[in-house]
Write an enzyme that holds these catalytic residues in place. Structure first.
Site, short mmCIF file in Angstrom:
data_model
loop_
_atom_site.label_atom_id
_atom_site.label_comp_id
_atom_site.label_asym_id
_atom_site.label_seq_id
_atom_site.Cartn_x
_atom_site.Cartn_y
_atom_site.Cartn_z
N LYS A 125 0.86 -1.19 0.00
CA LYS A 125 0.00 0.00 0.00
C LYS A 125 0.89 1.23 0.00
CE LYS A 125 -4.50 1.05 0.36
NZ LYS A 125 -5.67 0.29 -0.05
P1 NAD Z 1 -13.26 7.77 -2.53
O1 NAD Z 1 -12.23 8.83 -2.39
O2 NAD Z 1 -13.90 7.55 -3.85
O3 NAD Z 1 -14.44 8.05 -1.47
C1 NAD Z 1 -14.18 8.24 -0.11
C2 NAD Z 1 -15.48 8.62 0.57
O4 NAD Z 1 -15.25 8.72 1.99
C3 NAD Z 1 -16.03 9.98 0.12
O5 NAD Z 1 -17.44 9.88 -0.02
C4 NAD Z 1 -15.67 10.90 1.29
O6 NAD Z 1 -16.54 11.99 1.42
C5 NAD Z 1 -15.83 9.93 2.46
N1 NAD Z 1 -15.15 10.41 3.65
C6 NAD Z 1 -13.87 10.86 3.76
N2 NAD Z 1 -13.62 11.26 5.02
C7 NAD Z 1 -14.75 11.05 5.71
C8 NAD Z 1 -15.15 11.29 7.05
N3 NAD Z 1 -14.28 11.79 7.94
N4 NAD Z 1 -16.42 10.95 7.43
C9 NAD Z 1 -17.30 10.44 6.53
N5 NAD Z 1 -16.98 10.21 5.25
C10 NAD Z 1 -15.74 10.51 4.85
O7 NAD Z 1 -12.57 6.44 -1.95
P2 NAD Z 1 -12.98 4.93 -2.23
O8 NAD Z 1 -12.08 4.41 -3.28
O9 NAD Z 1 -14.45 4.82 -2.35
O10 NAD Z 1 -12.48 4.25 -0.87
C11 NAD Z 1 -13.32 4.21 0.29
C12 NAD Z 1 -12.83 3.09 1.20
O11 NAD Z 1 -12.86 1.85 0.47
C13 NAD Z 1 -11.40 3.23 1.70
O12 NAD Z 1 -11.31 2.66 3.00
C14 NAD Z 1 -10.61 2.37 0.73
O13 NAD Z 1 -9.39 1.91 1.28
C15 NAD Z 1 -11.59 1.24 0.53
N6 NAD Z 1 -11.37 0.45 -0.69
C16 NAD Z 1 -11.35 1.05 -1.92
C17 NAD Z 1 -11.16 0.26 -3.04
C18 NAD Z 1 -11.21 0.82 -4.42
O14 NAD Z 1 -11.13 0.03 -5.37
N7 NAD Z 1 -11.37 2.11 -4.61
C19 NAD Z 1 -10.94 -1.12 -2.91
C20 NAD Z 1 -10.98 -1.70 -1.63
C21 NAD Z 1 -11.20 -0.88 -0.53
#
Ligand code: NAD
Length: 435
Positions: A125
């Site tokens: 990561k």
């Molecule tokens: P993203 O940037 O598209 O979205 C993040 C979301 O979290 C946004 O809606 C943002 O407003 C919200 N957020 C941020 N800080 C916040 C807070 N303090 N309180 C409430 N909401 C908050 O990111 P993503 O890719 O959707 O990732 C979200 C989660 O999923 C992360 O934990 C990431 O590690 C995990 N994840 C993502 C992927 C992927 O393929 N993108 C894969 C596995 C896991």
């Protein structure tokens, strides 16, 4: 999290000298999860210390020239947790709160996740401690390119393959691929996944994590007799993962009654119009101010009357302070590490089924694996083919961990760790220690 939250035998030997013992952070959560699985590892437990320290950590200074001519420095990380089963794989996060402990934990969860769905990768990561919303597009590009160059020592199509995470996307991956390619004198599409489709990206990658969340949720709902049609859903984080999962559940007849993100918390007991909310998020930057719902206090989000709760934002969101207020029958972890071990226990005692990150959000890395395979063979699959293969892998992986959970009478998280840790440590044992 303080050092006092950890079982004594984990400390101090399991804690690397570069972490502050008074603030272990998400790495402490991960250590406790490994601790819970150790009794189930049989003779492989001999190797378990391998999982309690990352293989390799790179901390880089990322200096860039800002648009006003000043020079700014940012701290960047790339952590390779374990490479026993293949090259490192895991996303890159741009966020103002990124810490080494967080990136270490996220890299370790990637090792577990990749092994759980049996894709041939280790776990890695990366991240930069930056608020990307404060940078112009040009500054963001320079930051991404300099970071890629600095971690160029570690990454590569057969060494370590980054992907998007919070606040990074297909554009970020295009810049990373181009920078790595410029530095190596090649067009190395396989160095990152989550690229734009025109640059060797895969169809279906953007929605893959949310689709995996949905697939695992549907399978589990069948097992506990929860109909998706009419189910009430609360979603924290409406970005790539939460937004896609919310849309797929709504398409299947569920009602998204509450959504929280960094701009606010909204509530509509009849279910929000999800396409309209997605459009509002796209144009306004968040759910705050959405006209089709009322706003609610951030704390009250956790107590919303719902059947399914999907945390899809950041770590540690479900903790000992709010876990007892959760009404849902099922929590599907879209985010990585959203539930602390104390909260896990509270939810277990309340009879809430938790589908852990290490299986529930593995759809993203699964389609990243498809993308990498397609790049190597320069032969691209149809979206239907990709989605069908994704659903099959997620269903089979979930069925396998569910069975282990039933056989051992443990949580789905511990069951997933059992399956994954056995695969990783078995690979370690067969490879042996060098020299
Ligand atoms: P993203 O940037 O598209 O979205 C993040 C979301 O979290 C946004 O809606 C943002 O407003 C919200 N957020 C941020 N800080 C916040 C807070 N303090 N309180 C409430 N909401 C908050 O990111 P993503 O890719 O959707 O990732 C979200 C989660 O999923 C992360 O934990 C990431 O590690 C995990 N994840 C993502 C992927 C992927 O393929 N993108 C894969 C596995 C896991």
């Amino acid at each position: 999290m303080s050092v006092h939250d950890h079982p004594a035998h984990l400390l101090p030997h399991a804690l690397p000298s570069y972490l502050n013992p008074d603030d272990v952070g998400p790495w402490g959560t991960y250590l406790q999860q490994v601790d819970r699985v150790t009794p189930y590892l049989g003779s492989l437990a001999r190797w378990v210390e391998t999982l309690k320290r990352p293989k390799r950590i790179l901390i880089v200074d990322v200096p860039i020239e800002m648009d006003d001519g000043s020079i700014a420095h940012f701290e960047g990380y790339r952590v390779q947790h374990n490479l026993s089963r293949g090259p490192g794989k895991g996303g890159v996060r741009f966020h103002q709160d990124v810490t080494l402990s967080e990136v270490m934990a996220l890299s370790a969860w990637m090792s577990i996740k990749n092994a759980a769905v049996n894709v041939p990768y280790g776990g890695a990561k990366g991240g930069i401690r930056v608020d990307p919303r404060k940078l112009s597009k040009g500054e963001l590009e320079r930051l991404t390119r300099r970071y890629t160059s600095e971690i160029g020592l570690l990454i590569g199509p057969t060494k370590d393959i980054p992907a998007p995470d919070v606040n990074t996307n297909a554009q970020t991956m295009a810049w990373m691929m181009d920078t790595y390619s410029m530095n190596t004198g090649s067009t190395a599409t396989g160095v990152v996944t989550g690229k734009p489709v025109d640059l060797g990206g895969s169809l279906g990658r953007v929605e893959a994590t949310g689709r995996g969340v949905f697939t695992v949720g549907v399978e589990a709902a069948k097992l506990i007799g929860l109909p998706i049609e009419g189910a009430r859903l609360a979603v924290q984080g409406f970005g790539n993962v939460g937004g896609t999962a919310g849309k797929l559940f709504a398409d299947a007849g569920a009602k998204v009654v509450a959504v929280q993100d960094h701009t606010g918390s909204i509530y509509n007991p009849d279910g929000v119009d999800v396409p309209a909310l997605l459009e509002h998020v796209r144009s306004q930057g968040g759910v705050g101010g959405f006209p089709g719902a009322q706003s609610m206090a951030a704390d009250d989000f956790w107590a919303v009357n719902c059947d399914i709760l999907i945390p899809a934002a950041l770590e540690g969101q479900i903790n000992k302070d709010n876990a007892h207020r959760i009404q849902a029958k099922m929590v599907i972890e879209g985010a990585n590490g959203p539930t602390t071990p104390e909260a896990d226990d509270i939810l277990h005692d309340k009879g809430v089924l938790v589908l852990p990150d290490v299986i529930a959000n593995a759809g993203g890395v699964t389609v990243s694996y498809f993308e990498w395979v397609q790049d190597f063979s320069s032969f691209f699959w149809s979206e239907d083919e990709i989605n069908a293969r994704l659903v099959r892998i997620m269903q089979e992986a979930f069925a396998a961990v569910w069975q282990v959970a039933q056989e051992n009478k443990v949580s789905v998280r511990t069951a997933t760790f059992i399956v994954a840790c056995q695969r990783i440590l078995h690979a370690r044992e067969m490879r042996g220690l060098y020299p």
